[in-house]
Design a protein around this motif. Structure first.
Motif, PDB file in Angstrom:
ATOM      1  N   GLU A 163       0.860  -1.205   0.230  1.00  0.00           N
ATOM      2  CA  GLU A 163      -0.042  -0.176  -0.068  1.00  0.00           C
ATOM      3  C   GLU A 163       0.690   1.497  -0.094  1.00  0.00           C
ATOM      4  O   GLU A 163       0.359   2.270  -0.452  1.00  0.00           O
ATOM      5  N   THR A 164       2.253   1.039   0.288  1.00  0.00           N
ATOM      6  CA  THR A 164       2.952   2.328   0.277  1.00  0.00           C
ATOM      7  C   THR A 164       3.654   2.690  -1.164  1.00  0.00           C
ATOM      8  O   THR A 164       4.324   3.577  -1.166  1.00  0.00           O
ATOM      9  N   TRP A 175      -2.174   3.924 -13.567  1.00  0.00           N
ATOM     10  CA  TRP A 175      -1.856   5.281 -13.391  1.00  0.00           C
ATOM     11  C   TRP A 175      -1.547   5.856 -14.765  1.00  0.00           C
ATOM     12  O   TRP A 175      -1.781   7.125 -14.826  1.00  0.00           O
ATOM     13  N   ASP A 216      -3.769   1.218  -9.900  1.00  0.00           N
ATOM     14  CA  ASP A 216      -4.699   1.636 -10.918  1.00  0.00           C
ATOM     15  C   ASP A 216      -3.913   1.820 -12.261  1.00  0.00           C
ATOM     16  O   ASP A 216      -2.574   1.715 -11.976  1.00  0.00           O
ATOM     17  N   ALA A 224       1.575   1.595  -3.853  1.00  0.00           N
ATOM     18  CA  ALA A 224       0.387   1.115  -4.991  1.00  0.00           C
ATOM     19  C   ALA A 224       0.003   2.533  -5.262  1.00  0.00           C
ATOM     20  O   ALA A 224      -0.741   2.539  -6.416  1.00  0.00           O
ATOM     21  N   HIS A 225       0.346   3.631  -4.941  1.00  0.00           N
ATOM     22  CA  HIS A 225      -0.191   4.970  -5.587  1.00  0.00           C
ATOM     23  C   HIS A 225       0.960   5.478  -6.720  1.00  0.00           C
ATOM     24  O   HIS A 225       0.935   6.202  -7.451  1.00  0.00           O
ATOM     25  N   VAL A 226       1.991   4.483  -6.804  1.00  0.00           N
ATOM     26  CA  VAL A 226       3.170   4.748  -7.894  1.00  0.00           C
ATOM     27  C   VAL A 226       3.168   3.423  -8.743  1.00  0.00           C
ATOM     28  O   VAL A 226       3.181   3.825 -10.079  1.00  0.00           O
ATOM     29  N   VAL A 227       3.179   2.419  -8.248  1.00  0.00           N
ATOM     30  CA  VAL A 227       3.254   1.229  -9.299  1.00  0.00           C
ATOM     31  C   VAL A 227       1.768   0.801  -9.965  1.00  0.00           C
ATOM     32  O   VAL A 227       0.880   0.738  -9.272  1.00  0.00           O
ATOM     33  N   GLU A 228       1.906   0.817 -11.307  1.00  0.00           N
ATOM     34  CA  GLU A 228       0.612   0.648 -12.028  1.00  0.00           C
ATOM     35  C   GLU A 228      -0.087  -0.767 -11.851  1.00  0.00           C
ATOM     36  O   GLU A 228       0.998  -1.594 -11.552  1.00  0.00           O
ATOM     37  N   TRP A 241       0.135   9.171  -7.160  1.00  0.00           N
ATOM     38  CA  TRP A 241       1.407  10.137  -6.723  1.00  0.00           C
ATOM     39  C   TRP A 241       1.501  11.518  -7.413  1.00  0.00           C
ATOM     40  O   TRP A 241       1.824  12.460  -6.904  1.00  0.00           O
ATOM     41  N   ALA A 259      -1.969   3.954  -1.191  1.00  0.00           N
ATOM     42  CA  ALA A 259      -3.145   3.799  -1.929  1.00  0.00           C
ATOM     43  C   ALA A 259      -3.540   2.264  -1.521  1.00  0.00           C
ATOM     44  O   ALA A 259      -2.530   1.565  -1.356  1.00  0.00           O
TER      45      ALA A 259
END
Ligand code: SAM
Lengths: 211, 320
Positions: free
Chosen positions: A119-120, B33, B31, A122-126, B6, B27
């Motif tokens: 989760e740390t 992204w 997704d 997942a905002h970067v890795v697609e 990000w 997150a």
């Protein structure tokens, strides 16, 4: 008949010996020739898996998440023939070198993160990746793999090197491998396993498909 | 959700803000992204997206690694000094306590173990209340020392994997502390590493009052103190030489390097083989470290100087 090597990986002759090689800027003093550089199976578990004829089923251009990138020895080769390559490593010291490797490659994204906590990043890795490559050599290797299954597309693969001693130094490696593959089976269908000797002692190479 | 991305709220081209989001964001689920970024107008196309991503991840990884590294060896230095302080204070208070308890109970014991016993007791009257309360502080301090040690044992291998493998995590932390950081340790010649922690003995030697010390805090390691006295100089020299290499590898690379450990093992075997050849009864005092007895704790950073004897050897004798 061993399976075809991924596009962008070739067996080429260096000093009279057939060696695996990829094309890219050199990283760790490996022999190079005409833009190709040796992928040393003794220094890379994924390299050993390919060398031993395991069917990694990678295609040139695949999108990959690499867990346990260390200073980038193996992941540099992966980025040479794959597409977007996300490299996770949680120890700061090797990340310094990994950053240097990434600077020479447009498709390598270094992340100083803990692979047990997807989760740390997942905002970067697609999402929808073709493969997760794992070489974390730490306790709980099966858990790391299952937690990171969320990044794979349907049918996406796990290519993991499991180190027996990281789970239990005293246990028989075969027992450790049984336990780890059993746990992996919750999230993955195991396609192939192979001991990585003589390149790496007490390591099991695993190819699996996400369920 | 795209708000997790990000690049959410980051102006295209603002690398610092992007790097900050990469380091601090999170997150639940990934997704697509690249597609989301194009939809959101953060990038014109995938190619532009990946170029921005690369710039931001490289910046984030570089700054985060540098910060963590700086922080980590300093944390280790504080932890090992705090551990020594907790140890010393616990022992001092335990001594005071046992003196005091001796006036109350004829069978009063000594040291931290006795303080732990006392701490369990139910005090009777105002004097015992003070004594038992003091005993609890001693027990707590000793627990704190143990927790600090556990912390060091976890952390040192991350900060300095090769040095920790070679010296053991606590001695590795001590060497880093004595040098004033991993960076400083990596810059020291091996002759200095050999006598780190023996500063008093070294000054006495320079002032012409004593022979030159053969080893400092590295004496606490089995490789040195487990070697017979006439070979300890060579053992300390060989050990310090490899420790210096390990510190440099850790400082400048950080990769684990099995071969340097193997080389040292071989060298040590060769040195010890001399004793076997001489047929001497080799003294194998096991340096398994600082027990809970507050004693047998040779590595308090004190200079052992030329004193190739003392509590450690005596200790080993007792254990047989
Ligand atoms: C055997 S090394 C990897 C070598 C690398 N794959 C290569 O072939 O170039 C294992 C790495 O995994 C890292 N590691 C262990 N646990 C991890 C975790 N939870 N998250 C991220 N990295 C981890 C270690 O710091 C170490 O650098």
């Amino acid at each position: 008949m061993s399976p075809a090597l991924p596009e962008g990986v070739e067996r080429r002759e260096f000093d009279g010996r057939e060696r695996l090689a990829t094309r890219g800027p050199p990283v760790y003093g490996e022999p190079t020739e005409g833009g190709w550089r040796v992928w040393d199976a003794g220094r890379s578990k994924l390299g050993a898996m390919l060398e031993l004829g395991m069917d990694a089923d990678l295609s040139g251009g695949d999108a990959v998440l690499y867990l346990g990138a260390a200073s980038g020895t193996t992941v540099s080769h992966v980025a040479d023939f794959c597409g977007p390559t996300y490299a996770v490593e949680f120890a700061p010291r090797p990340v310094r070198d990994l950053v240097g490797v990434a600077e020479d490659r447009g498709n390598l994204f270094p992340l100083l993160k803990d692979a047990r906590r997807p989760e740390t990043y997942a905002h970067v890795v697609e999402s929808g990746l073709d493969a997760v490559v794992q070489d974390v050599a730490t306790r709980g290797q099966a858990r790391v793999a299952t937690r990171n299954a969320r990044f794979l597309r349907e049918g996406g693969r796990l290519l993991a090197a499991i180190k027996a001693r990281s789970e239990d130094v005293t246990a028989d490696p075969e027992d450790v491998f049984d336990a780890v593959t059993a746990e992996l089976s919750e999230a993955y269908e195991i396609l192939e396993t192979e001991r990585l000797e003589p390149f790496h002692d007490d390591h099991l190479g695993v190819v699996a498909r996400v369920r | 959700m795209t708000t997790d991305a990000w690049f959410a709220g980051v102006a295209p081209g603002d690398v610092d803000a992007a790097a900050e989001r990469i380091r601090e964001g999170a997150a639940d689920a990934p997704d697509d992204w690249p597609a989301r970024a194009v939809e959101a107008g953060f990038a014109a196309d995938e190619e532009e997206y990946y170029a921005a991503l690369r710039e931001a991840t490289v910046e984030a990884a570089r700054t985060a690694a540098a910060e963590r590294e700086r922080a980590d060896d300093r944390q280790l230095v504080h932890a090992v000094r705090a551990m020594d302080d907790a140890e010393r204070t616990a022992n001092e208070l335990a001594e005071r306590l046992s003196e005091w308890a001796g006036t109350l109970y004829p069978d009063a014991g000594a040291g931290v173990p006795y303080a732990r016993d006392l701490a369990e007791g139910e005090p009777d009257g105002p004097v015992e209340e003070r004594v038992v309360s003091l005993a609890r502080r001693v027990a707590d301090l000793a627990d704190e020392r143990d927790d600090l040690r556990a912390f060091i044992e976890r952390r040192a291998p991350e900060v300095a994997p090769n040095l920790s493998e070679m010296a053991g995590p606590v001695l590795a932390a001590r060497l880093i502390s004595l040098a004033g950081g991993l960076d400083a340790l990596a810059k020291k010649p091996s002759g200095t590493v050999q006598v780190l922690g023996a500063e008093d003995a070294l000054f006495a030697h320079l002032a012409g009052r004593a022979p030159s010390p053969k080893h400092g805090v590295i004496f606490t390691h089995e490789y040195v103190r487990g070697t017979r006295p006439e070979d300890r100089g060579s053992a300390a020299r060989a050990f310090a030489g490899k420790l210096t290499i390990a510190a440099r590898v850790d400082r400048y690379g950080g990769e684990f390097r099995p071969e340097i450990h193997e080389e040292l093992r071989e060298r040590m075997e060769a040195i010890r083989a001399r004793a076997d050849a001489a047929g001497s009864d080799r003294d194998v005092s096991r340096g398994d470290g600082e027990g809970d007895n507050g004693r047998g704790n040779g590595d308090t950073g004190r200079g052992d100087g030329d004193a190739d004897h003392g509590e450690c050897d005596a200790d080993a004798g007792e254990r047989r």
